[in-house]
Design a protein around this motif. Structure first.
Motif, PDB file in Angstrom:
ATOM      1  N   PRO A 119      17.595  -0.823 -29.683  1.00 10.70           N
ATOM      2  CA  PRO A 119      18.958  -1.223 -28.591  1.00 10.70           C
ATOM      3  C   PRO A 119      19.390  -2.748 -29.041  1.00 10.70           C
ATOM      4  O   PRO A 119      18.609  -3.514 -29.673  1.00 10.70           O
ATOM      5  CB  PRO A 119      18.279  -1.505 -27.143  1.00 10.70           C
ATOM      6  CG  PRO A 119      16.705  -1.583 -27.294  1.00 10.70           C
ATOM      7  CD  PRO A 119      16.318  -0.937 -28.628  1.00 10.70           C
ATOM      8  N   VAL A 120      20.814  -2.810 -28.820  1.00 14.27           N
ATOM      9  CA  VAL A 120      21.427  -4.175 -29.341  1.00 14.27           C
ATOM     10  C   VAL A 120      21.428  -5.240 -28.298  1.00 14.27           C
ATOM     11  O   VAL A 120      22.158  -6.047 -28.737  1.00 14.27           O
ATOM     12  CB  VAL A 120      23.016  -3.654 -29.886  1.00 14.27           C
ATOM     13  CG1 VAL A 120      22.787  -2.876 -31.107  1.00 14.27           C
ATOM     14  CG2 VAL A 120      23.545  -3.131 -28.718  1.00 14.27           C
ATOM     15  N   GLY A 169      16.811  -3.313 -20.696  1.00 13.33           N
ATOM     16  CA  GLY A 169      16.635  -2.005 -20.288  1.00 13.33           C
ATOM     17  C   GLY A 169      15.996  -1.662 -19.069  1.00 13.33           C
ATOM     18  O   GLY A 169      16.411  -2.600 -17.998  1.00 13.33           O
ATOM     19  N   ASP A 170      15.433  -0.489 -18.808  1.00 10.89           N
ATOM     20  CA  ASP A 170      15.058   0.211 -17.440  1.00 10.89           C
ATOM     21  C   ASP A 170      13.577   0.370 -17.522  1.00 10.89           C
ATOM     22  O   ASP A 170      13.266   1.126 -18.036  1.00 10.89           O
ATOM     23  CB  ASP A 170      15.908   1.294 -17.263  1.00 10.89           C
ATOM     24  CG  ASP A 170      16.218   1.625 -15.857  1.00 10.89           C
ATOM     25  OD1 ASP A 170      16.096   0.606 -15.099  1.00 10.89           O
ATOM     26  OD2 ASP A 170      16.765   2.514 -15.495  1.00 10.89           O
ATOM     27  N   LEU A 185      10.064  -3.365 -23.102  1.00 16.30           N
ATOM     28  CA  LEU A 185       9.086  -3.871 -24.392  1.00 16.30           C
ATOM     29  C   LEU A 185      10.032  -3.088 -25.494  1.00 16.30           C
ATOM     30  O   LEU A 185       9.963  -4.099 -26.491  1.00 16.30           O
ATOM     31  CB  LEU A 185       7.652  -3.062 -23.991  1.00 16.30           C
ATOM     32  CG  LEU A 185       6.662  -3.463 -23.300  1.00 16.30           C
ATOM     33  CD1 LEU A 185       5.577  -2.600 -23.122  1.00 16.30           C
ATOM     34  CD2 LEU A 185       6.350  -4.852 -23.658  1.00 16.30           C
ATOM     35  N   TYR A 186      10.695  -2.081 -25.640  1.00 13.80           N
ATOM     36  CA  TYR A 186      11.201  -1.637 -26.584  1.00 13.80           C
ATOM     37  C   TYR A 186      12.211  -2.453 -26.816  1.00 13.80           C
ATOM     38  O   TYR A 186      12.690  -2.691 -28.113  1.00 13.80           O
ATOM     39  CB  TYR A 186      11.689   0.021 -26.176  1.00 13.80           C
ATOM     40  CG  TYR A 186      12.551   0.549 -27.261  1.00 13.80           C
ATOM     41  CD1 TYR A 186      12.037   0.497 -28.461  1.00 13.80           C
ATOM     42  CD2 TYR A 186      13.808   1.282 -26.826  1.00 13.80           C
ATOM     43  CE1 TYR A 186      12.870   1.424 -29.543  1.00 13.80           C
ATOM     44  CE2 TYR A 186      14.495   1.771 -27.571  1.00 13.80           C
ATOM     45  CZ  TYR A 186      14.077   1.850 -29.251  1.00 13.80           C
ATOM     46  OH  TYR A 186      14.686   2.598 -29.972  1.00 13.80           O
ATOM     47  N   HIS A 187      12.931  -3.053 -25.848  1.00 12.16           N
ATOM     48  CA  HIS A 187      14.169  -3.946 -25.802  1.00 12.16           C
ATOM     49  C   HIS A 187      13.543  -5.260 -26.556  1.00 12.16           C
ATOM     50  O   HIS A 187      14.510  -5.980 -27.047  1.00 12.16           O
ATOM     51  CB  HIS A 187      14.829  -4.078 -24.515  1.00 12.16           C
ATOM     52  CG  HIS A 187      16.016  -3.086 -24.301  1.00 12.16           C
ATOM     53  ND1 HIS A 187      15.528  -1.780 -24.059  1.00 12.16           N
ATOM     54  CD2 HIS A 187      17.192  -3.145 -24.250  1.00 12.16           C
ATOM     55  CE1 HIS A 187      16.537  -1.171 -23.593  1.00 12.16           C
ATOM     56  NE2 HIS A 187      17.682  -1.749 -23.758  1.00 12.16           N
ATOM     57  N   ALA A 215      21.265 -11.205 -25.682  1.00 10.20           N
ATOM     58  CA  ALA A 215      21.472 -10.892 -24.318  1.00 10.20           C
ATOM     59  C   ALA A 215      20.403 -10.391 -23.411  1.00 10.20           C
ATOM     60  O   ALA A 215      20.471  -9.454 -22.613  1.00 10.20           O
ATOM     61  CB  ALA A 215      22.664  -9.779 -24.186  1.00 10.20           C
ATOM     62  N   ILE A 216      19.352 -11.169 -23.549  1.00 14.27           N
ATOM     63  CA  ILE A 216      17.918 -10.783 -22.711  1.00 14.27           C
ATOM     64  C   ILE A 216      18.231 -11.705 -21.414  1.00 14.27           C
ATOM     65  O   ILE A 216      18.338 -13.109 -21.704  1.00 14.27           O
ATOM     66  CB  ILE A 216      16.960 -10.957 -23.424  1.00 14.27           C
ATOM     67  CG1 ILE A 216      16.644 -10.101 -24.516  1.00 14.27           C
ATOM     68  CG2 ILE A 216      15.615 -10.860 -22.659  1.00 14.27           C
ATOM     69  CD1 ILE A 216      15.537 -10.450 -25.684  1.00 14.27           C
ATOM     70  N   PRO A 217      18.101 -11.096 -20.354  1.00 12.79           N
ATOM     71  CA  PRO A 217      18.392 -12.026 -18.914  1.00 12.79           C
ATOM     72  C   PRO A 217      16.992 -12.860 -18.665  1.00 12.79           C
ATOM     73  O   PRO A 217      16.477 -12.523 -17.523  1.00 12.79           O
ATOM     74  CB  PRO A 217      18.602 -11.043 -17.952  1.00 12.79           C
ATOM     75  CG  PRO A 217      18.014  -9.719 -18.450  1.00 12.79           C
ATOM     76  CD  PRO A 217      18.152  -9.743 -20.135  1.00 12.79           C
TER      77      PRO A 217
END
Lengths: 312, 285, 329
Positions: A165-166, A170-171, A177-179, A261-263
């Motif tokens: 993912p860019v 995620g959800d 973890l994937y993100h 863009a990780i919160p």
């Protein structure tokens, strides 16, 4: 000295460190030029508002009293309210910091997983082609800014190839973890370079040591000699370096989270600076410093476990 | 000494002394020499004005006219990369020179005095290293306001500690050696012993660290530029440029990729020079 | 004499360093008989330790070993790695000069003994524990059960050397290679450790190759000796014969430095000058620059190691003059 004694002494050492952290964080907003109230409100604040803020935060009291109030608030978990988001800072940190910790942990694991085997290859092929290539690649990695590497990985493996993912978080945990895979790799590379370099030198120091020759003279398998006798001794200094690098890793997380863009807490920090949200900046600085000092404690214990001469 | 150790010493002694300087020193010196030249006189080399818009040549890929292409305002990326040497090399120097000088002096005093000074200093070091460096710097910058000058102040407030720690431990070793004892016996003042005798010997590891630190300063400065907390647009600075190009990575990669390459090459220059100096001065790192 | 336990022929060890090759051990040949203690004597850098390590191929990477070392009909030099591993620490064990640096500082002594037992015996966990305790008892470490779980830094110098010997004896070797086992110890402890080694040799029926620079130690413990200089054996024979009538000028010089009874042992310093570096070994006889007997032939022709009396070999152009000089003294 026994292990419990060492643990107790090491825990006691945490006290002055935590006090020092509180002093620095307290000084951050108050001792730098300009009064904190107008720093919070901006340059064109009304006098009435400045007075209100001064009363609210106790900025009109003597400095030692202010520090007392500050320490009491921190100890009760009250870090003030965010001026822009209007929620308690402690709550914001509790929401955002775990993501940053997870990212940092993943990056730390990746860097160790990269550094240990490659350091072995480089050290055992010292001054030959493989060694030169590994060291060259890591030398470049060391000079590569986190945000630049992140941008390139994001473009190539996210946008172009679509493997990851860019951005975002995620959800759910698995998706999170994937993100975090690409960001963690981004963050891991420079630490891997630092660790690899240190461990390579340590292995070269150790591999011809008398106790390694003695171990070989006992007819042990090569792999056992390398793992039990070489790696364990070589790791002692690398573990110390690893502990000292955690701060750098968390600093890198601030930038990485912005790029991807990780919160997390890092992104929150940058946003808060742009929004002049000082209570959040202060609270985050405090939380990150406490996190680092706890990591120091953990790596010290790990070192003492690796090297019985430290704790006994 | 064991036979094997003796053997190694014998082999080393029989080896011909190398007259030429080590490779890393030459390469690092060459890269940094060129960088300094570009920083001193960017206009001599840069083909265009780094700030001039050219709406007739927007987002052009690399070509003979624009070897690094153009950005979304039609500015020549090569010229911006070249002009950025001035700001980024400036960051390397100005963000580290105060920490270097101040830290060295403090370290010398602390290492020489020992006792209470050493204890207090130890506490300061403990406190500073628990803060992630970048986090502390951006926290200070946030209070002072964005911009290069405030960044220098923030870095200097923190960075001296690392030099002081290196020099203090080195001075501690040096002062136990014979010549320092002799200096005391001859009645030299403390200042003279520290400045004339201990410091010149203790300073080499600090100089080697300085090279590493300048590379780190460029990484830090460009990171702040990228985050919008350092050099401010439209200034030509590598971090700022990468941030400007980040939304065009898929369509106009050259806007960000070339400034990043400049950071990597310059960083390599500093670390090669540092490695070379370490080998030359026999500093263990 | 029956067939030797170990038969070394033309052993040569070369190191590549700084683009050139140096020869640390040059064409060394000797035998070790059943139950024998052979002394390998020389100054620092003479190649005696390297010789010992070459036998088990324990040199740092980049070293090349040539020649033969026949052990029970098999050549240790040419043996495949896996097979050699079974010999190392199994039939042939080694102990080192510095017990402080030769024991792994971060592992308890128990682990360092048991890993050897694990490699060479079929003992189970409990069996290894019991045997480790026995071994510490055997080498005279009191309170063995408790000390097994201690780390090397918790042992005194002499106890550390005993622990190292215990590790080396773990699988009852037939040959013990001892590299200056007493040099790092106090004089009083030196004698205890030497007695221990001799005692164990008799009880376990081992042979020993003892590397030392101390002729006093050789006189006390060895039956035969070989003197090394600049990587070569220059004299070899029974200890009594060599002491009574040395046939090499270097040995004569060494014997001049043997302390009288009751005085402290000192380094071998009675010979003028220092041994040559490996990269600059003089042509002819390597000892000629320091030799009082040297003539033109010594500077040009390298003397062969050849028998002078039965069982007594020397590599000296003037061994007769040396023998006369020693009688006169």
């Amino acid at each position: 000295m026994s292990t419990p004694e060492y643990l107790a002494r090491r825990l006691l050492q945490l006290v002055p460190t935590l006090i020092a952290i509180l002093v620095v964080v307290f000084a951050l907003v108050r001792l730098l030029p300009g009064d904190p109230a107008s720093a919070i409100l901006g340059d064109r604040a009304l006098d009435a508002d400045v007075e209100r803020i001064n009363r609210e935060y106790g900025f009109d009291r003597p400095i030692p009293v202010q520090f007392g109030i500050f320490v009491r608030q921190v100890l009760t978990g009250d870090l003030g309210d965010s001026t822009s988001l209007k929620v308690p800072v402690a709550q914001l940190i509790a929401e955002r910091l775990p993501i940053t910790m997870l990212l940092t942990l993943m990056a730390a694991l990746i860097s160790v997983a990269l550094a240990v085997p490659l350091a072995f290859v480089a050290a055992l092929c010292r001054d030959r082609l493989a060694d030169g290539m590994i060291r060259g690649a890591f030398q470049v990695g060391l000079s590569m800014p986190v945000f630049y590497l992140g941008l390139i990985l994001l473009t190539v493996f996210g946008a172009r190839l679509g493997w990851f993912p860019v951005g975002g978080d995620g959800d759910g945990l698995l998706d999170l973890l994937y993100h975090l895979v690409l960001p963690a790799i981004t963050l891991a590379l420079s630490l891997a370079a630092v660790l690899m370099r240190n461990l390579r030198a340590a292995i070269i120091d150790v591999v011809d040591a008398d106790y390694v020759t003695f171990a070989r003279s006992k007819g042990l398998r090569g792999s056992l000699v390398l793992l039990r006798h070489v790696l364990r001794n070589a790791l002692i200094s690398t573990v110390a370096l690893f502990g000292l690098s955690i701060g750098t890793l968390l600093g890198g997380a601030v930038v990485t989270e912005t790029v991807f863009a990780i919160p997390g807490a890092g992104r929150l920090m940058v946003d808060s600076i742009t929004g002049r949200d000082y209570p959040v900046v202060q609270g985050l600085t405090l939380a990150l410093a406490v996190l680092v000092s706890l990591t120091f404690l953990l790596t010290d214990l790990l070192q003492a476990w690796l090297d019985p001469r430290i704790a006994r | 000494m064991t036979d094997a150790a003796h053997l190694e010493a014998a082999v080393a002694a029989g080896r011909p002394r190398r007259a030429r300087p080590p490779g890393p020193l030459v390469w690092g010196g060459a890269i940094l020499g060129l960088s300094l030249f570009l920083a001193a006189a960017p206009s001599l080399v840069a083909p265009y004005d780094p700030l001039a818009f050219d709406y007739g040549a927007i987002l052009q890929p690399p070509s003979p006219a624009h070897p690094f292409g153009t950005d979304n305002f039609g500015r020549d990326v090569l010229s911006r990369v070249i002009h950025a040497y001035r700001i980024d090399m400036g960051i390397a120097v100005f963000a580290t020179v105060v920490p270097f000088v101040l830290g060295t002096l403090v370290g010398a005093v602390v290492g020489y005095a020992g006792g209470l000074a050493e204890t207090v200093f130890g506490r300061v070091v403990d406190a500073v290293i628990t803060f992630p460096f970048l986090v502390l710097v951006i926290a200070i910058v946030s209070v002072l306001g964005p911009g290069l000058i405030n960044m220098y102040i923030a870095v200097s407030l923190v960075g001296w500690v690392f030099y002081a720690r290196i020099v203090a431990s080195e001075v501690k070793v040096q002062k136990r050696l014979d010549y320092a004892e002799a200096g005391r016996a001859m009645g030299y003042t403390h200042a003279r012993i520290v400045l004339r005798h201990l410091l010149p010997n203790a300073i080499t590891p600090a100089i080697v660290y300085w090279m590493t630190d300048m590379a780190l300063a460029i990484l830090l400065g460009s990171s702040l530029g990228y985050l919008g907390l350092g050099a401010q647009p439209p200034a030509a600075e590598w971090g700022v440029q990468i941030a400007e190009g980040k939304n065009f990575m898929a369509t106009a990669w050259w806007i960000s990729v070339f400034p990043g390459a400049a950071i990597v090459v310059t960083g390599l220059g500093f670390s090669l020079l540092g490695d070379g100096l370490a080998a030359l001065l026999r500093v263990r790192r | 004499m029956s067939a030797p336990l170990l038969s070394v022929r033309g052993l040569t060890a070369r190191f590549r360093a700084g683009g050139r090759e140096v020869t640390a051990v040059d064409d060394v040949s000797f035998d070790v008989g059943e139950g024998e203690v052979l002394g390998l004597v020389g100054e620092s850098g003479s190649g005696k330790s390297v010789t010992l390590r070459s036998l088990l191929r324990l040199l740092p990477s980049g070293a090349r070993v040539e020649g033969q070392a026949l052990w029970q009909g098999r050549d240790l030099v040419a043996m495949p790695d896996a097979r050699l591993r079974r010999v190392r620490g199994g039939a042939i064990s080694m102990i080192f000069q510095e017990p402080m640096t030769a024991l792994n500082p971060v592992l308890p002594v128990r682990v360092q003994i048991e890993e050897s037992l694990r490699a060479h015996t079929a003992l189970d966990r409990a069996g290894r524990r019991a045997r480790a305790r026995e071994l510490l008892d055997l080498v005279g470490i009191p309170d063995a059960a408790r000390r097994l779980d201690e780390y090397p830094h918790q042992f005194s110098g002499g106890m550390r050397q005993r622990a190292m010997i215990a590790i080396a004896l773990a699988s009852e070797p037939r040959l013990l290679l001892a590299d200056e086992p007493t040099t790092a110890l106090d004089v009083t402890i030196q004698d205890q450790i030497l007695k221990l080694i001799l005692d164990l040799k008799d009880r376990l029926g081992m042979s020993v190759v003892l590397v030392t620079h101390d002729l006093g130690v050789v006189a006390e413990t060895c039956s035969r000796m070989a003197v090394m200089y600049a990587g070569r054996i220059v004299e070899q024979g029974g200890v009594r014969e060599v002491f009574a009538s040395p046939r090499h000028a270097y040995t004569l010089g060494l014997l001049g430095s043997v302390p009288r009874a009751g005085t402290e042992r000192s380094a071998l310093r009675s010979i003028e000058g220092t041994p040559p570096g490996l990269a600059a070994i003089p042509p002819g006889c390597a000892f000629n620059p320091r030799c009082a007997f040297a003539t033109t032939v010594c500077r040009e022709v390298r003397p062969d190691l050849s028998p002078r009396t039965p069982g007594h070999l020397a590599a000296c152009h003037h061994s007769d003059r040396v023998a006369q000089a020693s009688l006169a003294a």
